[in-house]
Design a protein around this motif. Structure first.
Motif, mmCIF file in Angstrom:
data_model
loop_
_atom_site.group_PDB
_atom_site.id
_atom_site.type_symbol
_atom_site.label_atom_id
_atom_site.label_comp_id
_atom_site.label_asym_id
_atom_site.label_seq_id
_atom_site.Cartn_x
_atom_site.Cartn_y
_atom_site.Cartn_z
ATOM 1 N N PHE A 8 1.252 -1.180 -0.116
ATOM 2 C CA PHE A 8 -0.043 0.168 0.174
ATOM 3 C C PHE A 8 0.545 1.128 -0.260
ATOM 4 O O PHE A 8 0.255 2.375 -0.530
ATOM 5 N N ALA A 9 1.440 1.053 0.861
ATOM 6 C CA ALA A 9 2.505 2.168 0.558
ATOM 7 C C ALA A 9 3.369 1.897 -0.140
ATOM 8 O O ALA A 9 3.345 3.684 -1.009
ATOM 9 N N ALA A 10 3.560 1.312 -1.347
ATOM 10 C CA ALA A 10 4.224 1.907 -2.359
ATOM 11 C C ALA A 10 3.326 2.287 -3.566
ATOM 12 O O ALA A 10 3.675 2.834 -4.807
ATOM 13 N N ALA A 11 2.277 1.836 -3.809
ATOM 14 C CA ALA A 11 0.708 2.451 -4.097
ATOM 15 C C ALA A 11 0.501 3.740 -3.973
ATOM 16 O O ALA A 11 0.518 4.696 -5.364
ATOM 17 N N ARG A 12 0.539 3.990 -2.815
ATOM 18 C CA ARG A 12 0.435 5.541 -2.467
ATOM 19 C C ARG A 12 1.776 6.517 -3.048
ATOM 20 O O ARG A 12 0.584 7.688 -3.359
ATOM 21 N N ALA A 13 2.675 5.704 -2.446
ATOM 22 C CA ALA A 13 3.961 6.802 -2.891
ATOM 23 C C ALA A 13 3.296 6.893 -4.824
ATOM 24 O O ALA A 13 4.112 8.036 -5.239
ATOM 25 N N LEU A 14 3.634 5.605 -5.650
ATOM 26 C CA LEU A 14 3.238 6.320 -7.151
ATOM 27 C C LEU A 14 2.449 5.962 -7.654
ATOM 28 O O LEU A 14 2.175 7.518 -8.937
ATOM 29 N N ALA A 15 0.873 6.570 -6.807
ATOM 30 C CA ALA A 15 -0.255 7.520 -7.306
ATOM 31 C C ALA A 15 0.212 8.459 -7.014
ATOM 32 O O ALA A 15 -0.728 9.517 -8.306
ATOM 33 N N LEU A 16 1.082 8.783 -5.998
ATOM 34 C CA LEU A 16 1.467 11.198 -6.356
ATOM 35 C C LEU A 16 2.841 10.825 -7.440
ATOM 36 O O LEU A 16 2.409 11.905 -7.276
ATOM 37 N N PHE A 17 3.368 10.328 -7.061
ATOM 38 C CA PHE A 17 4.734 10.385 -8.516
ATOM 39 C C PHE A 17 4.607 10.165 -9.530
ATOM 40 O O PHE A 17 5.024 11.435 -10.128
ATOM 41 N N VAL A 18 3.947 9.378 -9.980
ATOM 42 C CA VAL A 18 4.326 8.931 -11.023
ATOM 43 C C VAL A 18 3.054 9.590 -11.757
ATOM 44 O O VAL A 18 3.557 10.837 -12.825
ATOM 45 N N PRO A 19 1.721 10.799 -11.293
ATOM 46 C CA PRO A 19 1.727 11.696 -12.591
ATOM 47 C C PRO A 19 1.921 12.861 -11.740
ATOM 48 O O PRO A 19 2.247 13.955 -12.638
ATOM 49 N N ALA A 20 2.916 13.392 -11.134
ATOM 50 C CA ALA A 20 3.711 14.772 -10.302
ATOM 51 C C ALA A 20 4.366 14.782 -11.756
ATOM 52 O O ALA A 20 5.189 15.892 -12.125
ATOM 53 N N ALA A 21 5.265 13.062 -12.023
ATOM 54 C CA ALA A 21 6.512 12.987 -12.801
ATOM 55 C C ALA A 21 5.609 13.211 -14.237
ATOM 56 O O ALA A 21 6.773 14.154 -14.548
ATOM 57 N N LEU A 22 4.876 12.986 -14.237
ATOM 58 C CA LEU A 22 4.730 13.278 -15.980
ATOM 59 C C LEU A 22 3.906 14.667 -16.275
ATOM 60 O O LEU A 22 4.560 15.158 -17.098
ATOM 61 N N MET A 23 3.488 15.250 -14.955
ATOM 62 C CA MET A 23 3.096 16.266 -15.830
ATOM 63 C C MET A 23 4.671 17.487 -15.005
ATOM 64 O O MET A 23 4.769 18.405 -16.205
ATOM 65 N N ALA A 24 5.535 17.545 -14.556
ATOM 66 C CA ALA A 24 6.873 18.079 -14.885
ATOM 67 C C ALA A 24 7.207 18.417 -16.131
ATOM 68 O O ALA A 24 7.626 19.087 -16.262
ATOM 69 N N GLY A 25 6.931 16.506 -16.106
ATOM 70 C CA GLY A 25 7.452 16.566 -17.613
ATOM 71 C C GLY A 25 7.007 17.111 -18.979
ATOM 72 O O GLY A 25 7.653 17.702 -20.383
ATOM 73 N N ALA A 26 5.209 17.337 -18.449
ATOM 74 C CA ALA A 26 4.289 17.560 -19.558
ATOM 75 C C ALA A 26 4.764 19.467 -19.627
ATOM 76 O O ALA A 26 4.648 20.402 -20.769
ATOM 77 N N LEU A 27 4.843 20.105 -18.290
ATOM 78 C CA LEU A 27 4.883 21.148 -18.467
ATOM 79 C C LEU A 27 6.514 21.573 -18.513
ATOM 80 O O LEU A 27 6.621 22.977 -18.953
ATOM 81 N N GLY A 28 7.358 21.056 -18.454
ATOM 82 C CA GLY A 28 8.844 21.764 -18.536
ATOM 83 C C GLY A 28 8.631 21.835 -19.752
ATOM 84 O O GLY A 28 9.610 22.320 -20.816
ATOM 85 N N ALA A 29 7.840 20.567 -21.153
ATOM 86 C CA ALA A 29 8.629 20.323 -22.400
ATOM 87 C C ALA A 29 7.308 21.588 -22.965
ATOM 88 O O ALA A 29 7.852 22.609 -23.830
ATOM 89 N N GLN A 30 6.456 22.220 -21.927
ATOM 90 C CA GLN A 30 5.387 23.096 -22.962
ATOM 91 C C GLN A 30 7.057 24.140 -22.835
ATOM 92 O O GLN A 30 6.936 25.632 -24.137
ATOM 93 N N PHE A 31 6.794 24.628 -21.444
ATOM 94 C CA PHE A 31 7.299 26.096 -20.862
ATOM 95 C C PHE A 31 9.632 26.441 -21.018
ATOM 96 O O PHE A 31 9.762 27.084 -20.873
ATOM 97 N N ILE A 32 9.542 25.181 -21.142
ATOM 98 C CA ILE A 32 11.490 24.909 -21.426
ATOM 99 C C ILE A 32 11.639 24.964 -22.851
ATOM 100 O O ILE A 32 12.002 25.096 -23.470
#
Length: 163
Positions: free
Chosen positions: A6-30
């Motif tokens: 559960f701890a791993a699932a909860r961490a992934l549920a936060l980390f994955v979309p945050a990382a994907l959004m960081a990549g998408a926003l980085g691709a956009q703004f940088i």
């Protein structure tokens, strides 16, 4: 009681979309890659997943936290499904359901000012990827990462509930 899956699932549920959004926003703004309308559609479920996953860290009741993590996983899977659809439009496997989108910035001003901004804004086509790696577009990568992550999160939740 410790529940490592559960701890791993909860961490992934936060980390994955945050990382994907960081990549998408980085691709956009940088990187200067303007998102089309379908790119934005893929972002909304990730925003929801981040908010839901943060709630899963805030609640004390483990049953509710597990439900929130499952909801975040389904939001991530939803983004992946939209990514499949978008990639299919880019590869011309099927027709898209949206027109091209403009990246006009700013608001207000005279009619001439607004028209000038519209005419200078680049048009972003949903059926033409702006960037690929090994023939896979950003929509395709979002689909791959989101579906793999959502399935992994759900598998971890199922594994944890069998203990």
């Amino acid at each position: 009681m410790s529940d490592p899956p559960f701890a791993a699932a909860r961490a992934l549920a936060l980390f994955v979309p945050a990382a994907l959004m960081a990549g998408a926003l980085g691709a956009q703004f940088i990187g200067g890659l303007y998102p089309c309308e379908m790119c934005h559609w893929q972002r909304w479920p990730h925003y929801a997943a981040i908010a839901i996953a943060l709630l899963a860290f805030a609640v004390r009741q483990q049953g509710l936290a597990k439900l929130l993590v499952a909801l975040a996983a389904f939001a991530i899977l939803t983004s992946g499904a939209i990514g499949i659809f978008h990639a299919g439009v880019e590869y011309h496997w099927w027709q898209g359901i949206t027109a091209c989108s403009s990246t006009m910035q700013g608001s207000g001003g005279s009619t001439d000012d607004i028209l000038a901004r519209i005419m200078k804004a680049p048009i972003v086509r949903c059926d033409a990827p702006q960037w690929t790696l090994f023939g896979i577009s950003l929509a395709g990568f979002n689909a791959l990462f989101s579906i793999a992550a959502g399935a992994t999160i759900l598998a971890l939740l199922a594994r944890g509930s069998r203990r």
